[in-house]
Design an enzyme around this catalytic site. Structure first.
Site, PDB file in Angstrom:
ATOM      1  N   ASN A 122       0.836  -1.197   0.000  1.00 24.04           N
ATOM      2  CA  ASN A 122       0.000   0.000   0.000  1.00 24.04           C
ATOM      3  C   ASN A 122       0.873   1.250   0.000  1.00 24.04           C
ATOM      4  O   ASN A 122       1.718   1.383  -0.890  1.00 24.04           O
ATOM      5  CB  ASN A 122      -1.122  -0.030   1.050  1.00 24.04           C
ATOM      6  CG  ASN A 122      -0.733  -0.295   2.486  1.00 24.04           C
ATOM      7  OD1 ASN A 122      -0.331  -1.379   2.837  1.00 24.04           O
ATOM      8  ND2 ASN A 122      -0.872   0.686   3.344  1.00 24.04           N
ATOM      9  N   ASP A 123       0.699   2.165   0.937  1.00 17.89           N
ATOM     10  CA  ASP A 123       1.268   3.514   0.824  1.00 17.89           C
ATOM     11  C   ASP A 123       2.733   3.621   0.380  1.00 17.89           C
ATOM     12  O   ASP A 123       3.587   2.873   0.857  1.00 17.89           O
ATOM     13  CB  ASP A 123       1.268   4.229   2.187  1.00 17.89           C
ATOM     14  CG  ASP A 123      -0.023   4.117   2.927  1.00 17.89           C
ATOM     15  OD1 ASP A 123      -0.987   3.582   2.370  1.00 17.89           O
ATOM     16  OD2 ASP A 123      -0.051   4.545   4.086  1.00 17.89           O
TER      17      ASP A 123
HETATM   18  C1  FRU Z   1      -2.850   4.515   5.031  1.00 21.51           C
HETATM   19  C2  FRU Z   1      -2.508   3.668   6.232  1.00 21.51           C
HETATM   20  C3  FRU Z   1      -1.624   4.450   7.175  1.00 21.51           C
HETATM   21  C4  FRU Z   1      -0.905   3.372   7.917  1.00 21.51           C
HETATM   22  C5  FRU Z   1      -0.706   2.320   6.853  1.00 21.51           C
HETATM   23  C6  FRU Z   1      -0.746   0.919   7.347  1.00 21.51           C
HETATM   24  O1  FRU Z   1      -3.185   3.816   3.901  1.00 21.51           O
HETATM   25  O2  FRU Z   1      -3.690   3.214   6.857  1.00 21.51           O
HETATM   26  O3  FRU Z   1      -2.321   5.351   8.000  1.00 21.51           O
HETATM   27  O4  FRU Z   1       0.306   3.803   8.461  1.00 21.51           O
HETATM   28  O5  FRU Z   1      -1.727   2.531   5.899  1.00 21.51           O
HETATM   29  O6  FRU Z   1      -0.359   0.032   6.365  1.00 21.51           O
END
Ligand code: FRU
Length: 453
Positions: free
Chosen positions: A36-37
């Site tokens: 993800n991020d």
């Molecule tokens: C955003 C999030 C962040 C967190 C991460 C966990 O997409 O929820 O706030 O740090 O992903 O994977």
């Protein structure tokens, strides 16, 4: 149980089992597993480094590691060993999102340690790690450098995450995501003289009731002396065409009073008006330009490549350079990336990452895909709306939103569209980057862009 060595070994032993059908060519994706991020996006010793929220072991979200890659041109990426694994008490349930800062040739990371306590409650703390070779990272002995105990009582201790580091007038700061106990998103500012000792400075900005319950992944930066704050709100209330995704990504322009550490927004907008754009993070490159990259998904949607057991999930948006023209943020691909897309015409089969230019004089509706399986996009001249509609896709991508978000649009007088199309995504730049719409799709077989009629 988790370690960098274990993750690296697993990746090397299993990465060949991934199914490539929907893998893009010019968008960053993980070698295997879930991403993800974007984290720690930074320009270091002549190369862009990108870290990312990563679970190598499955194509679903689970205990987060930091994956790591680098690139010279933002088009081609080289995978590097895992940067962080959840191997300490202070990050035992995940190394959550964070950022990077280069100070005197040292690459510093600040990230959130996610901790599930014995009673089931959650603590989130901020930690630091550094590297002098850009490959091996050392977590510092002072960790955690700041915990929820140092926050004022009006702020949640279980939502305290995603620090974005920056330097301002010789001091180090980070903006961090929290939830105010009034159930609204809130960004706090923490400060340090030496990157090791951190303290709470101020509530940088508290959201309004309709603006979401947690503001994840904040980013503060300046362009031409003007201040900007990016946040990713969970559950921002939908307003006609805007904020329709359950998790939105917004940018605010404003002014900062550094004495008190407060951000005063003067305007706010969604950064991207498509279905898939979240957790955007920026960095400055060698030419002093602001470059932004985001997760090209959002939460609560079906995970098609996971469901199909392709062994991977998650892609990043194309990185974009942000400039300001007439007080408006403009998004543009770096030339080194734009060059990689082959220019195509309507009805031409898309064999590689393609770019299509469309001059707009009247209403136009285009389809991207095959005859039976496609997304629609175009411009409604009467409503002055550029849109993307996913209702005719075979793999429907309806998420947890109360009203299915099939159609996304933005109101603008459009004269020109440039659409960048890769294996599973389209990014439509309106009027050379005044607005952008980014969406993913999963279409089998040879694709074309063709006209409705
Ligand atoms: C955003 C999030 C962040 C967190 C991460 C966990 O997409 O929820 O706030 O740090 O992903 O994977």
């Amino acid at each position: 149980m988790y370690s960098i060595e274990r993750a690296n070994e697993y990746i090397q032993a299993n990465k060949h089992h991934v199914t490539a059908t929907y893998q893009p060519k010019l968008h960053f994706i993980p070698e295997i597993g879930w991403m993800n991020d974007p984290n720690g996006f930074v320009y270091y010793k002549g190369e862009y480094h990108l870290f990312y929220q990563y679970n190598p072991y499955d194509s679903k979200w689970d205990t987060m590691h930091w994956g790591h890659a680098k690139s010279k041109d933002l088009a081609h990426w080289e995978y590097l060993p895992i940067a962080l694994a959840p191997d300490q008490d202070y990050d035992k349930n995940g190394c959550f999102s964070g950022s990077a800062l280069v100070v005197d040739d040292t690459l510093w990371l600040m990230y959130t340690g996610h901790i599930v306590n014995e009673d089931g409650s959650i603590s989130q703390v901020q930690n630091m790690a550094y590297s002098t070779d850009g490959i091996t990272f050392h977590k510092i002995k002072e960790n955690p450098v700041i915990t929820g105990q140092q926050l004022p009582n009006e702020i949640s201790r279980s939502d305290f995450r995603d620090p974005k580091l920056f330097e301002k007038d010789g001091k180090y700061y980070a903006v961090v995501a929290t939830q105010h106990l009034d159930q609204v998103g809130c960004v706090v500012l923490i400060e340090s003289e030496n990157l090791l000792d951190w303290s709470f400075k101020s509530i940088f900005l508290k959201g309004e009731q309709n603006q979401g319950i947690v503001w994840e992944c904040p980013d503060y930066f300046e362009i031409d002396g003007q201040s900007y704050l990016i946040v990713s709100p969970m559950q921002y209330h939908s307003e006609y065409l805007d904020f329709n995704n359950q998790n939105s990504n917004i940018i605010m322009q404003g002014r900062v009073d550094w004495q008190v550490g407060k951000f005063y927004p003067s305007n706010l907008k969604e950064i991207d008006h498509g279905h898939d754009f979240y957790a955007a993070q920026t960095t400055k490159n060698a030419d002093n330009e602001r470059v932004m990259i985001a997760w090209m998904h959002t939460w609560g949607r079906p995970l098609i490549t996971d469901q199909l057991q392709h062994g991977w999930f998650g892609s990043m948006s194309l990185p974009r350079i942000l400039t300001v023209q007439e007080n408006q943020i403009i998004q543009k691909l770096p030339e080194s990336l734009d060059n990689q897309f082959v220019k195509v015409e309507l009805n031409e089969e898309l064999k590689q990452p393609s770019k299509i230019e469309i001059d707009i004089k009247e209403t136009i509706e285009l389809k991207l895909g095959t005859k039976e399986d496609y997304i629609s996009f175009g411009y409604d001249a009467f409503r002055k709306e550029v849109y993307i509609d996913r209702k005719n896709l075979k793999y429907q991508l309806i998420g947890e939103e109360r009203n299915p978000v099939l159609y996304r649009g933005v109101q603008i007088q459009a004269t020109h569209l440039t659409a960048y199309i890769d294996q599973q995504s389209i990014e439509i730049f309106v009027n050379d980057g005044q607005e952008v719409l980014t969406s993913v799709f999963y279409i089998e077989g040879p694709k074309k862009v063709y006209s409705q009629r």
